[in-house]
Enzyme design. Structure first.
Site, PDB file in Angstrom:
ATOM      1  NE  ARG A 136      -4.157  -1.582   1.603  1.00  0.00           N
ATOM      2  CZ  ARG A 136      -5.146  -2.103   2.311  1.00  0.00           C
ATOM      3  NH1 ARG A 136      -5.214  -1.765   3.839  1.00  0.00           N
ATOM      4  NH2 ARG A 136      -6.196  -2.707   2.239  1.00  0.00           N
ATOM      5  CE  LYS A 158     -20.617 -15.107   7.378  1.00  0.00           C
ATOM      6  NZ  LYS A 158     -20.773 -13.979   8.075  1.00  0.00           N
ATOM      7  N   GLY A 185     -10.489  -8.148  -1.107  1.00  0.00           N
ATOM      8  CA  GLY A 185      -9.427  -8.674  -0.433  1.00  0.00           C
ATOM      9  C   GLY A 185      -8.637  -9.833  -0.759  1.00  0.00           C
ATOM     10  N   GLY A 223     -14.178  -3.687  -0.097  1.00  0.00           N
ATOM     11  CA  GLY A 223     -15.530  -2.903   0.127  1.00  0.00           C
ATOM     12  C   GLY A 223     -15.652  -2.109  -0.912  1.00  0.00           C
TER      13      GLY A 223
HETATM   14  P1  ADP Z   1     -13.013 -11.389  -0.689  1.00  0.00           P
HETATM   15  O1  ADP Z   1     -12.172 -10.969   0.361  1.00  0.00           O
HETATM   16  O2  ADP Z   1     -12.198 -11.578  -2.272  1.00  0.00           O
HETATM   17  O3  ADP Z   1     -14.256 -10.533  -1.072  1.00  0.00           O
HETATM   18  P2  ADP Z   1     -14.279 -13.427   0.842  1.00  0.00           P
HETATM   19  O4  ADP Z   1     -13.930 -12.489   1.948  1.00  0.00           O
HETATM   20  O5  ADP Z   1     -15.706 -13.152   0.613  1.00  0.00           O
HETATM   21  O6  ADP Z   1     -13.570 -12.864  -0.303  1.00  0.00           O
HETATM   22  O7  ADP Z   1     -14.112 -14.909   1.103  1.00  0.00           O
HETATM   23  C1  ADP Z   1     -12.849 -15.583   1.580  1.00  0.00           C
HETATM   24  C2  ADP Z   1     -13.036 -16.430   2.479  1.00  0.00           C
HETATM   25  O8  ADP Z   1     -13.752 -17.544   1.782  1.00  0.00           O
HETATM   26  C3  ADP Z   1     -11.435 -17.207   2.267  1.00  0.00           C
HETATM   27  O9  ADP Z   1     -11.142 -16.948   3.685  1.00  0.00           O
HETATM   28  C4  ADP Z   1     -11.605 -18.500   1.909  1.00  0.00           C
HETATM   29  O10 ADP Z   1     -11.039 -19.589   2.808  1.00  0.00           O
HETATM   30  C5  ADP Z   1     -13.370 -18.730   2.225  1.00  0.00           C
HETATM   31  N1  ADP Z   1     -13.949 -19.964   1.529  1.00  0.00           N
HETATM   32  C6  ADP Z   1     -13.872 -20.201   0.219  1.00  0.00           C
HETATM   33  N2  ADP Z   1     -14.455 -21.132  -0.107  1.00  0.00           N
HETATM   34  C7  ADP Z   1     -14.582 -21.841   1.146  1.00  0.00           C
HETATM   35  C8  ADP Z   1     -15.375 -23.162   1.182  1.00  0.00           C
HETATM   36  N3  ADP Z   1     -15.875 -24.053   0.242  1.00  0.00           N
HETATM   37  N4  ADP Z   1     -15.672 -23.296   2.604  1.00  0.00           N
HETATM   38  C9  ADP Z   1     -15.120 -22.238   3.659  1.00  0.00           C
HETATM   39  N5  ADP Z   1     -14.618 -21.366   3.438  1.00  0.00           N
HETATM   40  C10 ADP Z   1     -14.385 -21.016   2.042  1.00  0.00           C
HETATM   41 MG    MG Z   2     -12.342 -11.144   2.357  1.00  0.00          MG
END
Ligand code: ADP
Ligand code: MG
Length: 402
Positions: A44, A206, A359, A382
């Site tokens: 960053r 989620k 992230g 976000g």
């Molecule tokens: P981003 O930060 O890119 O928006 P998220 O925070 O929504 O992504 O999701 C990332 C997390 O989702 C990771 O820590 C990953 O381990 C978890 N994850 C992905 N697939 C699964 C799964 N099948 N079961 C449990 N956790 C998962």
């Molecule tokens: Mg995340």
């Protein structure tokens, strides 16, 4: 570079001999003890060097402002920007004067003493409760330190804080730094007339975190490929048995509703047809099975090889790809294949506009070693998700000429 909404690029701002406040995002991960803080990943800091160097070359008097961590409006010495100032000075090869407070007599003195081309960094803006409260007095104080305002902190642009929103209306000239300008330029292309097919790849933890994003994407994309734990909820909504997998059982109606809307809008939704399962995150028994054959005591932790092939082909055929959310628990190498495959397929598609937001997804692209082969990896988690939903970000709206 032409920016939307009449936003001015820092290169076009009058800055010579002016005091220029730059809102930067120096919120780096810290390691080490409270008394001896070390900087983990400094990307960053590296990201904002072009804007700072440009201003130094043009002879501006530079006042940098950033937050670090969550001090909640209190002075927390362990969240001082001191190690950040030191690293920044090292990277620039020039002095960075740290004011020992975000605002007040000390800060005013440091700023007042600046000569052309010199750089000051205000102490952690969130040491003052006025920052997150977007307090008018605090905003005016910050504004009094400058003639020109530049925002180069896209990652906090979705927050209406004193340094991202409140102070801007009290400053004569305003514009976007190099990081901010690139974010606005690329992300707004996703909201305009894109080359098609336009594919969104969405995964992560989620459905509930991402449902607004998914809904907004339905109005723009031709197809959505879903992976990660989020896919488990959609598959369960379709009647599949996912064993011990992470499923949001209270979101099944939401998932069904989404699938119905997608079919009404003619958006193809791809869900995994096979998954990599294991009895736990650290279990040695990982194997791929059809989505119809997940045993009751196992959990789905990545998309399987058949799904990887389908998603890879879909990415290859697309001419615009937006990706958010890992396809599996990519932090563990044995469940990273799906995520790495999506990252590589995007990097290999030289004909498409390829954008990564979020992230964990950004970290995965770095882990896959392809960050410089996609069109853009957004620096804002976000913020990038709000942007592609078409929402107004206070930090960007404040830069627009009225
Ligand atoms: P981003 O930060 O890119 O928006 P998220 O925070 O929504 O992504 O999701 C990332 C997390 O989702 C990771 O820590 C990953 O381990 C978890 N994850 C992905 N697939 C699964 C799964 N099948 N079961 C449990 N956790 C998962
Ligand atoms: Mg995340």
């Amino acid at each position: 570079m032409a920016l939307p909404h009449g936003i001015v690029h820092v290169e076009e701002l009058p800055v010579e001999g002016k005091r220029v406040f730059v809102r930067v995002d120096l919120n780096v991960p810290l390691t080490g003890s409270a008394k001896d803080r070390q900087i983990g990943d400094d990307s960053r800091i590296v990201a904002v060097l072009p804007t700072i160097r440009h201003l130094v070359e043009r002879g501006a008097r530079i006042v940098l402002g950033s937050h670090l961590g969550r001090p909640d409006g209190q002075v927390k010495p362990e969240l001082s920007l001191e190690p950040v100032a030191a690293r920044l000075a090292e990277l620039l090869g020039s002095e960075v004067i740290l004011a020992d407070e975000p605002a007040g007599d000390g800060a005013r003195k440091v700023v007042g003493d600046l000569r052309d081309g010199q750089i000051a960094l205000l102490e952690n803006l969130r040491f003052h409760p006025g920052e997150e409260a977007n307090d008018t007095d605090f905003a005016r104080q910050l504004a009094s330190y400058c003639d020109t305002y530049v925002n180069d902190a896209f990652g906090t642009a979705h927050r209406a804080h004193a340094s991202t929103a409140g102070m801007v209306r009290h400053v004569g000239h305003k514009g976007a730094g190099f990081v901010m300008a690139k974010e606005i330029d690329v992300l707004s292309r996703l909201l305009g007339d894109v080359d098609r097919p336009y594919l969104a790849v969405v995964g992560g933890a989620k459905v509930s975190d991402k449902i607004e994003v998914l809904d907004a994407l339905l109005d723009r994309v031709n197809a959505i490929a879903i992976g990660g734990a989020m896919a488990n909820t959609f598959l369960t909504a379709q009647g599949k048995q996912l064993g011990k997998s992470r499923v949001e059982t209270d979101k099944l109606a939401m998932a069904r509703n989404f699938l119905r809307k997608a079919s009404e809008k003619n958006v193809a939704v791809h869900l995994p047809t096979d998954v990599v399962i294991a009895s736990g995150l650290d279990a040695e028994d990982a194997r791929a099975v059809s989505i119809d054959a997940v045993p009751a005591d196992q959990m789905a932790l990545d998309i399987g090889p058949v799904t990887i092939e389908t998603y890879r082909t879909t990415v290859t055929r697309a001419r615009t790809v937006f990706w958010n959310g890992p396809m599996g628990v990519f932090e563990k190498p044995r469940f990273a294949a799906g995520t790495i495959a999506v990252a590589c397929a995007m990097a290999d598609n030289r004909l498409a506009l390829t954008v990564v937001g979020g992230g964990d997804s950004a970290a995965a692209v770095v882990q896959a070693g392809v960050a410089d082969r996609v069109t853009h990896v957004s620096t804002g988690g976000g913020a990038s998700l709000e942007f592609i939903q078409g929402l107004e970000l206070p930090g960007i709206a404040a830069l627009a000429s009225r």
